[in-house]
Motif scaffolding. Structure first.
Motif: not given
Length: 495
Positions: A28, A58, A68, A75, A139-140, A143
């Motif tokens: 990224y 990410a 983002a 993502d 982060a997951r 997303q």
């Protein structure tokens, strides 16, 4: 280029300047002057070299204070293919984090699954991915939440818990921090929202993507009651951590390389907390994180597999949503045809599978049962099973090891250790252990030289089947893909 120390700034910047989609999800780009991070193929004006830094995840960019990009949605990309190729502790941990292990069992539970202390695993993940397990899990969750906000009519509270957040406040704060927007602003105005209880997602895959060939493979092996397939779609039942569910997939068939396509997945879940786990398991099934361009490049000069890659660009190795199920089915498939194994599996489901209840069940698609779990099969007598007694003993022994945790097929343990544990079970040979590695563990470098399909394929290509293992040495580290290309040569007969 997954490890922080392996991200060469010059190489990364060349990929950004060329907007090379092959590197989306591999690293990224964070831009100091704007405070945002992007995927390499972002269509925005290329920033100056001295204004950018590069991150392997990410979560790493978020931890450095970047948000983002709203234009390229960095993502919403496939994951790094290196996680499966190298299968390091970091890669295995990432697969478990995506499955929601941190949300369910905490960092200590994740570390135990990978085989390290929590502190040491944190050091490994920070060194290789630029963030620790909590940041990666956050982060997951962000997303998953964004996809649910934009594609469903679920309430924000339902989305918060479906994505794995422990509170609505945590959900709101994370969305604002990561996307610089409130959940309401992300949702905006849109039509065609699905009903509450149904979650539809677009799952990113790299191109080329041979979706039709993957559907044919799955349809040929579909177990009645558990799986179903039709023109352009595949559906199956799901056994998930908090309940059951189903998924219906529509796959792209794209021959052009270098881009990103999307598979449409419609989930019906008994418990929305299983959204992340269901999504990750379906991505495994689709081999969504594969880099097909790298695979094709590896076979470009090979006189045997090279022409097959050019004939069927983007062929994938079908994974599976449940390692225990595919292990059972591998034993059922020993020394019998695909049709024979499917018939025996159907009988096992009818006798010992757990019926789905509405509204998760989809009888209109033939989805009525979950596949029998390992604990149930482990209690059976070999004589009760619709197979030779010796194979029944092997199946019961395997399921006992799966049920008590002696063997784990969740992509957490080391692959070589799993193979050794499988081979230690009487009646489990190399073909079965390697087939499990191919489909349950996502191993990209497995080859089955004694498989009858491989032997027939080599014979049809004018090669001696006795040379299978020797020929396969030239196909490392992508022997699993060579396996699929060889199987595909006689697809007109079996698929």
């Amino acid at each position: 280029m997954t490890a922080t120390t392996r991200l060469d700034p010059e190489s990364c910047y060349r990929a950004v300047k060329s907007r090379d989609r092959r590197f989306d999800g591999v690293f990224y780009t964070a831009v100091r002057t704007t405070g945002i991070y992007c995927r390499p193929s972002c269509p925005a004006r290329t920033p100056a070299f001295h204004n950018v830094t590069f991150h392997p995840s990410a979560a790493s960019a978020q931890a450095a204070g970047y948000r983002a990009c709203k234009r390229c949605l960095p993502d919403a990309t496939p994951g790094s293919p290196d996680w499966d190729v190298a299968a390091t502790a970091a890669g295995r941990a990432m697969r478990l984090i995506a499955d929601g292990v941190v949300d369910r069992d905490g960092v200590d539970g994740l570390a135990a699954r990978v085989g390290y202390t929590a502190r040491h695993l944190g050091r490994i993940l920070t060194a290789e991915l630029g963030a620790g397990p909590l940041a990666l899990a956050r982060a997951r969750r962000a997303q998953t939440a964004r996809v649910l906000i934009e594609t469903t009519d679920l309430t924000y509270a339902d989305i918060a818990f479906a994505a794995g957040f422990s509170s609505v406040r945590q959900f709101n704060d994370t969305i604002r921090e990561v996307y610089a927007s409130s959940p309401t602003e992300l949702r905006g105005r849109r039509g065609g929202r699905p009903a509450t209880g149904t979650v539809t997602m677009r799952l990113a895959v790299r191109t080329p993507y041979a979706g039709r060939a993957l559907l044919d493979f799955l349809a040929l092996r579909a177990v009645p009651g558990v799986e179903a397939a039709g023109e352009g779609w595949y559906a199956r039942t799901l056994a998930l951590p908090h309940g059951s569910g189903t998924v219906r997939l529509e796959l792209p068939d794209v021959a052009e390389p270098g881009g990103t396509a999307f598979a449409t997945a419609t989930f019906r879940l008994e418990d929305l907390r299983d959204t992340a786990a269901a999504t990750e398991r379906v991505r495994r099934l689709l081999d969504a994180d594969c880099d097909p361009v790298a695979v094709a490049d590896a076979f470009a000069g090979d006189p045997l597999v090279g022409p097959l890659v050019r004939r069927w660009p983007g062929l994938r190795v079908p994974g599976h949503v449940d390692g225990h199920e595919i292990a059972v089915r591998a034993v059922l498939g020993q020394q019998v045809s695909v049709a024979g194994a499917r018939t025996v599996a159907g009988r096992l489901v009818a006798a010992h599978g757990r019926p789905l209840a509405p509204p998760v069940a989809q009888p209109e698609d033939g989805l009525t049962h979950l596949f029998p779990d390992a604990g149930t099969i482990a209690t059976l007598e070999p004589e009760e099973l619709p197979m030779p007694r010796s194979r029944g003993r092997a199946l019961v022994g395997l399921c006992a090891a799966l049920a008590d945790g002696t063997i784990a097929l969740d992509r957490g343990p080391d692959r070589d250790q799993v193979r050794s544990a499988l081979l230690a079970i009487p009646g489990i040979g190399p073909w079965t252990a390697d087939y499990v590695a191919l489909r349950a563990l996502g191993h990209p470098d497995v080859f089955l030289p004694t498989d009858i399909g491989i032997r027939d394929a080599l014979r049809g290509l004018g090669r001696d089947p006795a040379d299978a293992a020797r020929l396969a040495e030239a196909w490392r580290p992508w022997r699993s893909y060579a396996q699929l290309y060889l199987w595909q040569t006689h697809s007109s007969k079996e698929q």
